[in-house]
Design a protein around this motif. Sequence first.
Motif, mmCIF file in Angstrom:
data_model
loop_
_atom_site.group_PDB
_atom_site.id
_atom_site.type_symbol
_atom_site.label_atom_id
_atom_site.label_comp_id
_atom_site.label_asym_id
_atom_site.label_seq_id
_atom_site.Cartn_x
_atom_site.Cartn_y
_atom_site.Cartn_z
ATOM 1 N N SER A 82 0.790 -0.876 0.021
ATOM 2 C CA SER A 82 0.392 -0.517 0.129
ATOM 3 C C SER A 82 0.876 1.043 0.422
ATOM 4 C CB SER A 82 -0.867 -0.259 0.938
ATOM 5 O OG SER A 82 -1.493 1.463 1.815
ATOM 6 N N GLN A 84 -0.103 5.440 0.527
ATOM 7 C CA GLN A 84 -0.536 6.078 -0.395
ATOM 8 C C GLN A 84 -0.055 7.893 0.472
ATOM 9 O OE1 GLN A 84 -3.748 5.403 3.120
ATOM 10 N NE2 GLN A 84 -3.697 3.456 2.346
ATOM 11 N N GLU A 87 1.194 9.757 3.110
ATOM 12 C CA GLU A 87 1.125 9.336 5.015
ATOM 13 C C GLU A 87 1.425 8.390 5.091
ATOM 14 O OE1 GLU A 87 -3.057 10.702 3.262
ATOM 15 O OE2 GLU A 87 -2.617 12.648 3.032
ATOM 16 N N ARG A 88 1.088 6.896 3.764
ATOM 17 C CA ARG A 88 1.244 6.280 4.854
ATOM 18 C C ARG A 88 1.787 4.967 3.991
ATOM 19 N NH1 ARG A 88 -2.122 2.727 7.996
ATOM 20 N NH2 ARG A 88 -2.015 0.997 8.290
#
Lengths: 168, 115
Positions: A82, A84, A87-88
């Motif tokens: 993942s 993003q 942010e992450r």
Amino acid sequence: MTVINSHRDPEALSFTIVAEFEASVERVWQIWEDPRQLERWWGPPTWPATFEEHDFVPGGAARYYMTGPDGEKARGWWKFTSIQAPERLEFDDGFADENWAPVTDMGTTHAVVTFENVDDGRTRMTTVSSFESVEQLEQMLAMGMEEGMIGAMGQIDGILAEAPDVWP
Amino acid sequence: MVVDQLSASGMDRIFHAFADATRRDIVVRVITGEYSVSELAAHYDMSFAAVQKHVAVLERASLVLKEKRGREQIVSVNFEAVRRAQQLLDEYETIWRQRVDRISDILAEDKKASP
């Protein structure tokens, strides 16, 4: 103080570290996104990491090796599960053989990294690493622990020695 | 205590054992003292047989020890195995603290480069 919190959970075999940096979230994101910056900090000075591939997109893969003091190479792979920005990010991290095939019986580490803006312009980075086996952890730690300690000290000296030339 | 001689597959069993929330909870509980399997079962919303199965997984992983006492089966924690996991995580923490220091050094260069 840069590291503001850490937590070891032997029952769940996970480790959390929270650090704050004097830089924007976008800037701290770059130290993961840019393989040339990433390899300056991922491995200890005596086991530097070299990223041969760094496909920093969801589902993308990274391939890296760490070179030990006697020239031995420890290979690893990441899979970004993942991303993003900024942010992450989540990825699996495992060992690979000399043909970059994942060594599956050694287990993988799952890492979740989050980035937050705090106090206007500083960044809090939280990293949670979860492990599958003690053997896997042993193997990872075998890569340059003691050398890493001594090497890190030397690196600080090196930075201090460089400073007069760099300062305006 | 035979943890030092644990084989690789023994280590795998340890982490299979920890992969379940109920089993982690059982370990945390028995760290504070011995429990019989039926005392443990009273704490969970599942059958005695299900709890007994979880205890069996933990026992195979050497994380807990089980002893027959009369009609009861007494479960206690295997401190050696849990301590080993703790030691390894301590070492891992050192690796990450050093990484954080190196990241700080890289970010500090930005300020030097643009006075």
